[in-house]
Design an enzyme around this catalytic site. Structure first.
Site, PDB file in Angstrom:
ATOM      1  N   ASN A 210       0.874  -1.244   0.078  1.00 47.02           N
ATOM      2  CA  ASN A 210      -0.104  -0.035   0.074  1.00 47.02           C
ATOM      3  C   ASN A 210       1.075   1.199  -0.002  1.00 47.02           C
ATOM      4  OD1 ASN A 210       0.771   0.704   2.797  1.00 47.02           O
ATOM      5  ND2 ASN A 210      -0.469  -1.239   3.166  1.00 47.02           N
ATOM      6  N   LYS A 289      10.974 -16.135  -9.833  1.00 41.80           N
ATOM      7  CA  LYS A 289       9.965 -15.016 -10.564  1.00 41.80           C
ATOM      8  C   LYS A 289       9.199 -15.567 -11.550  1.00 41.80           C
ATOM      9  CE  LYS A 289      10.266 -10.919 -13.376  1.00 41.80           C
ATOM     10  NZ  LYS A 289      11.032 -10.440 -14.626  1.00 41.80           N
ATOM     11  N   PHE A 323      -4.782   3.121  14.999  1.00 40.06           N
ATOM     12  CA  PHE A 323      -5.352   3.819  13.689  1.00 40.06           C
ATOM     13  C   PHE A 323      -6.547   3.129  13.212  1.00 40.06           C
ATOM     14  CE2 PHE A 323      -2.113   7.447  12.605  1.00 40.06           C
ATOM     15  CZ  PHE A 323      -1.677   7.413  13.754  1.00 40.06           C
ATOM     16  N   LYS A 337     -13.724   0.272  16.058  1.00 40.23           N
ATOM     17  CA  LYS A 337     -12.597  -0.165  16.215  1.00 40.23           C
ATOM     18  C   LYS A 337     -11.937  -0.152  17.477  1.00 40.23           C
ATOM     19  CE  LYS A 337     -10.817  -0.497  11.375  1.00 40.23           C
ATOM     20  NZ  LYS A 337     -10.420   0.231  10.297  1.00 40.23           N
ATOM     21  N   LYS A 341     -11.214  -3.699  18.996  1.00 42.49           N
ATOM     22  CA  LYS A 341      -9.745  -4.034  19.194  1.00 42.49           C
ATOM     23  C   LYS A 341      -9.116  -3.715  20.597  1.00 42.49           C
ATOM     24  CE  LYS A 341      -8.663  -3.764  14.233  1.00 42.49           C
ATOM     25  NZ  LYS A 341      -7.487  -3.806  13.019  1.00 42.49           N
TER      26      LYS A 341
HETATM   27  O1  PMT Z   1       2.786   6.180   6.496  1.00 43.54           O
HETATM   28  P1  PMT Z   1       1.868   7.490   6.052  1.00 43.54           P
HETATM   29  O2  PMT Z   1       2.240   7.703   4.855  1.00 43.54           O
HETATM   30  O3  PMT Z   1       2.359   8.547   7.073  1.00 43.54           O
HETATM   31  O4  PMT Z   1       0.596   7.273   6.216  1.00 43.54           O
HETATM   32  C1  PMT Z   1      -0.245   7.307   7.432  1.00 43.54           C
HETATM   33  C2  PMT Z   1      -1.217   6.260   7.506  1.00 43.54           C
HETATM   34  C3  PMT Z   1      -2.361   6.723   6.287  1.00 43.54           C
HETATM   35  C4  PMT Z   1      -0.843   4.757   7.187  1.00 43.54           C
HETATM   36  C5  PMT Z   1      -1.945   6.320   8.881  1.00 43.54           C
HETATM   37  O5  PMT Z   1      -2.443   7.431   9.046  1.00 43.54           O
HETATM   38  C6  PMT Z   1      -2.882   5.258   9.033  1.00 43.54           C
HETATM   39  O6  PMT Z   1      -4.028   5.248   8.907  1.00 43.54           O
HETATM   40  N1  PMT Z   1      -2.664   4.005   9.521  1.00 43.54           N
HETATM   41  C7  PMT Z   1      -3.296   2.815   9.714  1.00 43.54           C
HETATM   42  C8  PMT Z   1      -3.810   2.074   8.451  1.00 43.54           C
HETATM   43  C9  PMT Z   1      -4.496   0.975   8.510  1.00 43.54           C
HETATM   44  O7  PMT Z   1      -4.066  -0.143   8.160  1.00 43.54           O
HETATM   45  O8  PMT Z   1      -5.740   0.976   8.998  1.00 43.54           O
HETATM   46  P2  PMT Z   1      -6.833  -0.095   9.247  1.00 43.54           P
HETATM   47  O9  PMT Z   1      -8.026   0.667   9.395  1.00 43.54           O
HETATM   48  O10 PMT Z   1      -6.794  -1.211   8.313  1.00 43.54           O
HETATM   49  O11 PMT Z   1      -6.236  -0.695  10.781  1.00 43.54           O
HETATM   50  C10 PMT Z   1      -6.553  -0.345  11.970  1.00 43.54           C
HETATM   51  C11 PMT Z   1      -5.472  -0.822  12.918  1.00 43.54           C
HETATM   52  O12 PMT Z   1      -5.328  -2.125  12.963  1.00 43.54           O
HETATM   53  C12 PMT Z   1      -4.409   0.070  12.679  1.00 43.54           C
HETATM   54  O13 PMT Z   1      -3.682   0.619  13.797  1.00 43.54           O
HETATM   55  C13 PMT Z   1      -3.371  -1.019  12.012  1.00 43.54           C
HETATM   56  O14 PMT Z   1      -2.000  -0.823  12.515  1.00 43.54           O
HETATM   57  C14 PMT Z   1      -3.817  -2.385  12.708  1.00 43.54           C
HETATM   58  N2  PMT Z   1      -3.770  -3.591  11.979  1.00 43.54           N
HETATM   59  C15 PMT Z   1      -4.537  -3.693  10.968  1.00 43.54           C
HETATM   60  C16 PMT Z   1      -4.400  -4.905  10.296  1.00 43.54           C
HETATM   61  C17 PMT Z   1      -3.656  -5.888  10.732  1.00 43.54           C
HETATM   62  N3  PMT Z   1      -3.492  -7.113  10.306  1.00 43.54           N
HETATM   63  N4  PMT Z   1      -2.804  -5.724  11.886  1.00 43.54           N
HETATM   64  C18 PMT Z   1      -2.919  -4.685  12.534  1.00 43.54           C
HETATM   65  O15 PMT Z   1      -2.471  -4.407  13.507  1.00 43.54           O
END
Ligand code: PMT
Length: 399
Positions: A210, A289, A323, A337, A341
């Site tokens: 991503n 590959k 986040f 969330k 979580k």
């Molecule tokens: O790195 P930058 O370019 O500064 O961009 C910042 C950002 C947009 C990445 C950041 O602000 C952000 O939104 N980060 C969270 C992205 C994300 O994965 O969001 P989510 O809503 O899918 O996940 C929710 C939370 O679960 C997050 O804290 C994530 O770290 C966590 N997660 C998600 C999936 C997973 N398999 N394991 C996790 O721990």
């Protein structure tokens, strides 16, 4: 001479953005700082020392060899007087000199001699900014603890378009204010931060990923270190250099990130999960590959573990900041969330806006706790990092 005001030494180098430093000096004076300006000879081609003298009501220094009898001492006394030094605009040339310890004029001598925190706001042509050598010099300054406020994107004086414009006066003032009263409220605490996106391999050269750059997580890690914390940063692939004072683990995949996080989670007082962890990975990754002719019609995906949910379920006692990257119903989804979580705080952002969020320098976030929802303005990621850690410290104190 002390009247309770902090002394900010403002360094001005020779770039067209020097005219904006007039506004910076005005703003700092208005905010109650004593401002002493030191200019390079080149800077005086753009703005007269008299302008800064008038705005700051203090003498302006340009030459090392002024006529005053105490001139030789002056270059050290300015460095000693400084509670903080900010250089804005800072050219590629002066960045290079400071990075390599050169001190051949009053400004660079003061920068080398001072023990005060250093804030640097570069401004230059986009190609000069992007050059490897400039980026390496900037990384050297950051690794020594300088706060570098990245230039912004836009039309430049030379007519090119790109990064190179001096950051806004507001963001420089904000960084100065933060450095000048730097709190050490995380002294003795362990902070674990994740950053960047993960890369889930399809074969040795292709992956699912991503657009996360790591900027947000790196800003949180750097801010936590400045506040005195011992910081572990676990990051997916990112071009950013290691932030000052942090122990950094670089990983590729969600499974590697999980292992690195879980190994350090028990020791953490605060965990900030800003990484964009891939929710899925290819069920199998080819060790060779994949040839164009052998391309599979479909790639079977497997769910990755949700690291944040695991941490929430373990309830290890750390303040847990998650986040939420959302494209609709941001507040509702963030609240969901927070519950699902078991977080203490969710930092939610609307990533449907292409100029905010992934990869950008600024973002607009909602801070969601069990009791409140706070909507922050569009802010540089460093400022968002400060807001997040302010809340985390408060939650830690409530424990
Ligand atoms: O790195 P930058 O370019 O500064 O961009 C910042 C950002 C947009 C990445 C950041 O602000 C952000 O939104 N980060 C969270 C992205 C994300 O994965 O969001 P989510 O809503 O899918 O996940 C929710 C939370 O679960 C997050 O804290 C994530 O770290 C966590 N997660 C998600 C999936 C997973 N398999 N394991 C996790 O721990």
């Amino acid at each position: 001479m002390s009247d309770g005001r902090k002394t900010i030494v403002v360094g001005v180098t020779g770039g067209i953005a020097a005219y904006k430093t007039c506004e910076l000096v005005r703003a700092l004076v208005r905010d109650g700082y004593r401002v002493k300006v030191v200019m390079t000879e080149a800077a005086t081609r753009f703005v007269s020392p008299l302008t800064f003298r008038t705005l700051s009501a203090e003498p302006v220094t340009v030459s090392m060899w002024a006529d005053e009898p105490d001139a030789k001492i002056h270059h050290i006394s300015l460095a000693e007087e400084a509670d903080l030094m900010v250089i804005a605009p800072c050219t590629a040339n002066v960045i290079a000199k400071i990075a390599h310890g050169r001190a051949d004029d009053m400004l660079t001598t003061t920068a080398l001699a001072t023990e005060a925190p250093l804030v640097i706001a570069p401004a230059m042509n986009v190609h000069m900014w992007r050059k490897d050598v400039t980026q390496r010099n900037v990384a050297v300054l950051r690794s020594r603890g300088a706060v570098v406020i990245d230039p912004t994107h836009g039309e430049l004086a030379c007519g090119d378009v790109g990064e190179g414009r001096l950051a806004s006066v507001e963001s420089i003032v904000e960084a100065v204010a933060a450095e000048a009263v730097r709190v050490r409220d995380l002294m003795g605490k362990h902070v674990l931060v994740t950053a960047g996106g993960t890369h889930e391999p399809i074969d040795p050269v292709r992956y699912i990923g991503n657009h996360s750059s790591g900027k947000t997580g790196f800003a949180v890690a750097e801010e936590a270190a400045r506040r005195g914390a011992r910081v572990f940063l676990v990051t997916g692939p990112s071009h950013l250099p290691d932030p000052f004072g942090c122990e950094v683990v670089r990983v590729q995949t969600a499974l590697q990130m999980r292992a690195a996080v879980l190994a350090r989670a028990d020791a953490a007082d605060v965990i900030v999960m800003s990484a964009a962890v891939a929710d899925f990975r290819p069920a199998t990754a080819s060790s060779d590959k994949i040839k164009k002719t052998d391309a599979p019609a479909q790639i079977t995906l497997e769910r990755n573990p949700d690291i944040l949910s695991e941490l929430g379920a373990r309830n290890g006692g750390a303040v847990l900041v998650g986040f939420a990257a959302e494209t609709s119903e941001v507040e509702e989804n963030a609240k969901a969330k927070l519950e699902a979580k078991c977080c203490d705080l969710i930092v939610a952002n609307d990533v449907s806006d292409p100029v905010l969020g992934f990869g950008t320098d600024e973002n607009r976030v909602l801070l969601v706790t069990r009791d409140a929802v706070e909507r922050l303005d569009v802010l540089p990621k460093a400022a968002i990092a400060r807001e997040i850690l302010d809340r985390a410290v408060r939650l830690l104190e409530e424990r």
